[in-house]
Design a protein around this motif. Structure first.
Motif, PDB file in Angstrom:
ATOM      1  N   LEU A 169      70.433  73.068  10.234  1.00 20.04           N
ATOM      2  CA  LEU A 169      69.522  72.792  11.352  1.00 20.04           C
ATOM      3  C   LEU A 169      68.747  74.041  11.763  1.00 20.04           C
ATOM      4  N   LEU A 170      69.384  75.203  11.659  1.00 21.32           N
ATOM      5  CA  LEU A 170      68.669  76.453  11.915  1.00 21.32           C
ATOM      6  C   LEU A 170      67.482  76.586  10.968  1.00 21.32           C
ATOM      7  N   ALA A 171      67.723  76.263   9.710  1.00 21.35           N
ATOM      8  CA  ALA A 171      66.681  76.394   8.692  1.00 21.35           C
ATOM      9  C   ALA A 171      65.527  75.431   8.922  1.00 21.35           C
ATOM     10  N   ARG A 172      65.801  74.364   9.628  1.00 15.58           N
ATOM     11  CA  ARG A 172      64.750  73.404   9.951  1.00 15.58           C
ATOM     12  C   ARG A 172      64.008  73.769  11.224  1.00 15.58           C
ATOM     13  N   GLY A 173      64.386  74.903  11.822  1.00  9.35           N
ATOM     14  CA  GLY A 173      63.660  75.405  12.984  1.00  9.35           C
ATOM     15  C   GLY A 173      64.149  74.919  14.322  1.00  9.35           C
ATOM     16  N   LEU A 174      65.318  74.279  14.376  1.00 10.06           N
ATOM     17  CA  LEU A 174      65.822  73.778  15.642  1.00 10.06           C
ATOM     18  C   LEU A 174      66.359  74.914  16.514  1.00 10.06           C
ATOM     19  N   SER A 175      66.143  74.792  17.800  1.00  7.33           N
ATOM     20  CA  SER A 175      66.676  75.763  18.752  1.00  7.33           C
ATOM     21  C   SER A 175      68.143  75.455  19.023  1.00  7.33           C
ATOM     22  N   GLU A 178      68.435  72.223  20.895  1.00  3.42           N
ATOM     23  CA  GLU A 178      68.216  71.037  20.054  1.00  3.42           C
ATOM     24  C   GLU A 178      69.420  70.774  19.163  1.00  3.42           C
ATOM     25  N   ILE A 179      70.041  71.835  18.651  1.00  9.08           N
ATOM     26  CA  ILE A 179      71.239  71.665  17.837  1.00  9.08           C
ATOM     27  C   ILE A 179      72.374  71.108  18.696  1.00  9.08           C
ATOM     28  N   ALA A 180      72.490  71.618  19.925  1.00  5.92           N
ATOM     29  CA  ALA A 180      73.525  71.136  20.838  1.00  5.92           C
ATOM     30  C   ALA A 180      73.353  69.646  21.108  1.00  5.92           C
ATOM     31  N   ALA A 181      72.103  69.212  21.292  1.00 11.26           N
ATOM     32  CA  ALA A 181      71.842  67.795  21.534  1.00 11.26           C
ATOM     33  C   ALA A 181      72.196  66.963  20.312  1.00 11.26           C
ATOM     34  N   SER A 182      71.928  67.498  19.130  1.00 11.72           N
ATOM     35  CA  SER A 182      72.252  66.788  17.892  1.00 11.72           C
ATOM     36  C   SER A 182      73.751  66.627  17.717  1.00 11.72           C
ATOM     37  N   PHE A 183      74.495  67.678  18.064  1.00 14.56           N
ATOM     38  CA  PHE A 183      75.943  67.659  17.910  1.00 14.56           C
ATOM     39  C   PHE A 183      76.659  67.026  19.102  1.00 14.56           C
ATOM     40  N   VAL A 184      75.914  66.895  20.207  1.00 12.40           N
ATOM     41  CA  VAL A 184      76.486  66.438  21.484  1.00 12.40           C
ATOM     42  C   VAL A 184      77.587  67.414  21.932  1.00 12.40           C
ATOM     43  N   VAL A 185      77.212  68.690  21.960  1.00 10.83           N
ATOM     44  CA  VAL A 185      78.114  69.732  22.431  1.00 10.83           C
ATOM     45  C   VAL A 185      77.324  70.658  23.349  1.00 10.83           C
ATOM     46  N   SER A 186      77.988  71.645  23.928  1.00 10.96           N
ATOM     47  CA  SER A 186      77.323  72.580  24.828  1.00 10.96           C
ATOM     48  C   SER A 186      76.549  73.641  24.059  1.00 10.96           C
ATOM     49  N   VAL A 190      77.330  75.886  20.392  1.00 10.48           N
ATOM     50  CA  VAL A 190      76.368  76.138  19.316  1.00 10.48           C
ATOM     51  C   VAL A 190      76.210  77.634  19.084  1.00 10.48           C
ATOM     52  N   LYS A 191      76.155  78.414  20.156  1.00 12.58           N
ATOM     53  CA  LYS A 191      76.049  79.871  20.004  1.00 12.58           C
ATOM     54  C   LYS A 191      77.235  80.414  19.213  1.00 12.58           C
ATOM     55  N   THR A 192      78.413  79.830  19.454  1.00  7.53           N
ATOM     56  CA  THR A 192      79.601  80.250  18.707  1.00  7.53           C
ATOM     57  C   THR A 192      79.454  79.911  17.230  1.00  7.53           C
TER      58      THR A 192
END
Length: 223
Positions: A169-175, A178-186, A190-192
């Motif tokens: 998801l990083l490679a696709r340019g997601l912040s 946005e990754i947190a929303a995709s995973f349904v996590v905080s 995601v920072k971890t």
């Protein structure tokens, strides 16, 4: 606390113009200016800025070599400045450790935003031109270099399934949001994940993570 910035460009008007824009911000302090790569490296080592803006094309030591030395000798993060969005030297800048690049005709607000983003530990991945450059550099490296000693699958084997998906998801340019929303996590989770990806793969920042994702085939150009 202010973001400490150094500005390096051989054109005095460009250098002073960028410095004036940044100095006008309440949270940014320009601590040094430099007219070539050698001066830029010396300024970084002397003043310890958080971010340095480096012109790619400078007399003597160019911005690429300066970026390589800055990244190797300090924790200062690098933003490259270029005149053309297809500048071939941008490819080398990414591998030198730069956290992104800006065109010299960048808008005032975008310049300020870029400095804040990079100072916060993120990278300039949102613009489509950056993603195109990352894809191009991978294609070039695959064409010019011999087969790697470690296969792509072996390189990513150190990641958990969630960390591998984070890299994708990083490679696709997601912040992170946005990754947190995709995973349904905080966002913190995601920072971890991002931190683990960088640490396990020995990467400096998100730009290098994106390059790695392309190099290993986790994400393909245009995919």
């Amino acid at each position: 606390m202010s973001i400490r910035v150094a500005v390096a460009d051989d054109q005095e008007l460009v250098r002073s113009g960028f410095s004036m824009i940044l100095e006008a911000q309440p949270d940014i302090e320009v601590v040094a200016e430099a007219g070539d790569g050698a001066q830029a490296v010396a300024a970084v080592l002397r003043h310890g800025p958080d971010v340095v803006l480096l012109d790619i094309r400078m007399p003597g030591m160019d911005g690429i070599e300066a970026a390589r030395r800055v990244c190797a000798q300090s924790s200062c993060r690098v933003i490259m400045l270029t005149t053309f969005d297809h500048d071939e030297y941008v490819y080398e800048a990414l591998y030198a450790g730069a956290s992104g690049f800006l065109l010299k005709d960048v808008r005032r607000d975008d310049l300020v935003h870029a400095v804040r983003v990079v100072a916060a530990g993120d990278s300039l991945l949102a613009p489509s031109v950056t993603r195109r450059l990352v894809a191009d550099v991978v294609r070039r490296r695959r064409t010019e270099s011999d087969a790697p000693d470690v296969s792509p699958s072996e390189r990513l084997a150190v990641l958990t399934a969630r960390e591998e998906e984070t890299l994708r998801l990083l490679a696709r340019g997601l912040s992170n949001a946005e990754i947190a929303a995709s995973f349904v996590v905080s966002d913190h989770t995601v920072k971890t994940h991002v931190s683990n990806v960088l640490s396990k793969l020995g990467l400096r920042d998100r730009v290098q993570a994106v390059i790695c994702a392309y190099e290993t085939g986790l994400v393909v150009p245009g995919g």
